[in-house]
Scaffold this motif. Structure first.
Motif, mmCIF file in Angstrom:
data_model
loop_
_atom_site.group_PDB
_atom_site.id
_atom_site.type_symbol
_atom_site.label_atom_id
_atom_site.label_comp_id
_atom_site.label_asym_id
_atom_site.label_seq_id
_atom_site.Cartn_x
_atom_site.Cartn_y
_atom_site.Cartn_z
ATOM 1 N N SER A 212 2.047 12.624 5.632
ATOM 2 C CA SER A 212 1.270 12.153 4.481
ATOM 3 C C SER A 212 0.380 13.258 3.949
ATOM 4 O O SER A 212 0.158 14.286 4.610
ATOM 5 C CB SER A 212 0.423 10.951 4.890
ATOM 6 O OG SER A 212 -0.693 11.391 5.640
ATOM 7 N N THR B 148 7.226 8.784 -0.929
ATOM 8 C CA THR B 148 6.158 7.787 -0.810
ATOM 9 C C THR B 148 6.631 6.710 0.150
ATOM 10 O O THR B 148 7.807 6.339 0.122
ATOM 11 C CB THR B 148 5.892 7.126 -2.184
ATOM 12 O OG1 THR B 148 5.511 8.128 -3.104
ATOM 13 C CG2 THR B 148 4.791 6.082 -2.095
ATOM 14 N N VAL C 188 1.607 5.232 0.601
ATOM 15 C CA VAL C 188 1.152 6.448 1.263
ATOM 16 C C VAL C 188 2.002 7.600 0.719
ATOM 17 O O VAL C 188 3.224 7.589 0.832
ATOM 18 C CB VAL C 188 1.310 6.335 2.796
ATOM 19 C CG1 VAL C 188 0.841 7.611 3.475
ATOM 20 C CG2 VAL C 188 0.535 5.133 3.334
ATOM 21 N N THR D 158 0.882 -1.161 0.000
ATOM 22 C CA THR D 158 0.000 0.000 0.000
ATOM 23 C C THR D 158 0.920 1.210 0.000
ATOM 24 O O THR D 158 1.903 1.241 0.748
ATOM 25 C CB THR D 158 -0.848 0.088 1.286
ATOM 26 O OG1 THR D 158 -1.394 -1.179 1.589
ATOM 27 C CG2 THR D 158 -1.970 1.092 1.134
ATOM 28 N N VAL E 19 -5.145 1.919 4.076
ATOM 29 C CA VAL E 19 -4.109 0.884 4.000
ATOM 30 C C VAL E 19 -4.769 -0.490 4.049
ATOM 31 O O VAL E 19 -5.912 -0.632 4.497
ATOM 32 C CB VAL E 19 -3.083 1.000 5.158
ATOM 33 C CG1 VAL E 19 -2.291 2.293 5.047
ATOM 34 C CG2 VAL E 19 -3.767 0.895 6.521
ATOM 35 N N LYS F 260 -7.448 10.885 3.116
ATOM 36 C CA LYS F 260 -6.634 10.602 1.933
ATOM 37 C C LYS F 260 -5.881 9.281 1.999
ATOM 38 O O LYS F 260 -5.213 8.905 1.043
ATOM 39 C CB LYS F 260 -5.635 11.741 1.709
ATOM 40 C CG LYS F 260 -6.317 13.025 1.335
ATOM 41 C CD LYS F 260 -5.380 13.969 0.638
ATOM 42 C CE LYS F 260 -6.147 15.162 0.107
ATOM 43 N NZ LYS F 260 -5.443 16.421 0.284
ATOM 44 N N GLU F 261 -5.933 8.590 3.130
ATOM 45 C CA GLU F 261 -5.150 7.355 3.243
ATOM 46 C C GLU F 261 -5.973 6.151 3.673
ATOM 47 O O GLU F 261 -6.686 6.203 4.674
ATOM 48 C CB GLU F 261 -3.998 7.523 4.255
ATOM 49 C CG GLU F 261 -2.768 8.148 3.658
ATOM 50 C CD GLU F 261 -2.733 9.643 3.892
ATOM 51 O OE1 GLU F 261 -3.322 10.106 4.891
ATOM 52 O OE2 GLU F 261 -2.136 10.358 3.059
#
Ligand SMILES: Nc1ncnc2c1ncn2[C@@H]1O[C@H](COP(=O)(O)OP(=O)(O)OP(=O)(O)O)[C@@H](O)[C@H]1O
Ligand SMILES: [Mg+2]
Length: 350
Positions: A252, A269, A240, A238, A317, A314-315
């Motif tokens: 992030s 990233t 980020v 994943t 996982v 926005k994240e």
């Protein structure tokens, strides 16, 4: 058997570089796998070694010889292609003898060499059959026998298993690998199947857009991917997105502050392996990185379960957990705590 060396091989088709400055050193007896997505130049590279495509630049050496301009039949390379390409009107034995006849092998030597090659793939009892009287796996082994019959210095396999069903593919994988080891054959195999590449290779070459991204063992690629492409293509990650803030932290896009092994100030990233993220019970101590989140999606894979957990607008996982009967599985909408150690996040500057 021999060492195979490609030096700065480039193949242009107009503006496209199908192979772009490819250099490889395959040691004697090694099983090297070229891995990469469709169109990345795997077949082109293999066919340059076989002699069917002339490189625009660069050279190929096999053993002590520069073979760059040698025609295919003088290279002593055994080839197996994606479609087995057996001649339908010829028997198994005739198919296997074909390469020997092309090479003008004396008649008296052809029969014993055909028998030996068929014995290697355990098909010596089926020499008189026609290809259509064989199963897919058997046809694949005839193609392999045909490649082995010429006693090649190098074995070149282009997606040799892609026509087989999943179960058969696993069996033939093991057969090819054991045979290759027994014969000590320098081998280059092409595949876009990650699992196949990982199970068969001594070393892997990851390619994209004609270029080599990384060469290494399974562990090299998995634990120390050279770039984001490799981290994505080998295993799962994943990503980020964010930036290094100049104070040893990563911030992030959704403003999570992540502890990582990076310094400086730059866009970056972080790649996270789903199986290295953990769900922390509510009262347990925090890890280097601990974030509250909400389970948004669940993929039930039997022994494992993937949880897609939202950590910020926005994240999101993926956390892969083991499916144990004593542990109730989360459900969609559950609030959870996700943790990972500092060294888990693989940092790439972007
Ligand atoms: N004869 C040709 N003329 C023009 N372009 C070509 C030619 N052969 C291949 N290409 C292009 O070169 C690139 C690499 O092709 P190649 O066949 O090596 O890919 P690959 O990695 O084997 O892909 P796949 O996994 O789909 O088999 C592709 O973009 C392809 O379209
Ligand atoms: Mg191909």
């Amino acid at each position: 058997m021999a060492r195979l060396q490609l030096s700065n091989i480039t193949k242009r088709y107009g503006d496209l570089k199908a192979a772009d400055d490819v250099s490889l050193d395959v040691v004697d007896g090694e099983f090297l796998v070229l891995l990469g997505p469709s169109g990345c130049g795997k077949t082109t590279t293999l066919r340059i070694v076989a002699g069917f495509i002339e490189p625009t630049a660069g050279s190929v050496r096999l053993g002590e010889r520069d073979i760059t301009t040698l025609p295919p039949w003088k290279r002593n390379a055994g080839l197996v292609f994606q479609s087995y390409a057996l001649f339908p009107h010829m028997t198994v034995s005739e198919n296997v003898a074909f390469g020997l006849e092309m090479r003008k092998t004396p008649k008296a030597e052809i029969v014993p060499q055909v028998i030996e090659a068929l014995r290697l793939v355990r098909l010596d009892h089926l020499g008189d059959r026609l290809p259509r009287q064989l199963s897919g796996g058997q046809q694949q082994r005839v193609a392999l026998a045909r490649a082995l019959a010429i006693r090649p210095d190098v074995l070149l396999l282009d997606e040799p298993l892609s026509n087989l069903d999943a179960k058969l593919r696993q069996d033939v994988r093991v057969e090819i690998r054991e045979l290759q080891r027994k014969l000590g054959l320098t081998t280059v195999m092409v595949t876009h199947d990650q699992e196949e590449a990982l199970t068969m290779a001594d070393r892997l070459v990851v390619m994209s857009e004609g270029r080599i991204r990384q060469i290494g063992t399974q562990q090299d690629l998995y634990e120390r991917p050279a770039d984001r492409f490799v981290a994505d293509f080998v295993g799962r990650s994943t990503f980020v997105e964010g930036r290094l803030d100049g104070e040893g932290r990563f911030v992030s896009a959704g403003e999570l502050v992540v502890a990582c092994d990076g310094s400086g100030r730059a866009p970056a990233t972080i790649a996270l392996r789903p199986e290295r993220l953990v769900l922390l019970p509510p009262a347990s101590p925090a890890m280097d990185n601990t974030f509250p989140g909400v389970v948004e999606f669940i993929s039930y894979l039997g022994s494992q379960v993937d949880l897609h957990v939202r950590l910020s607008p926005k994240e999101r996982v993926i956390v892969q957990i083991q499916n144990r009967p004593e542990q109730p599985l989360p459900v969609i909408g559950d609030a959870v705590r996700v943790g990972w150690s500092r060294s888990t996040g693989r940092l790439f500057l972007t």
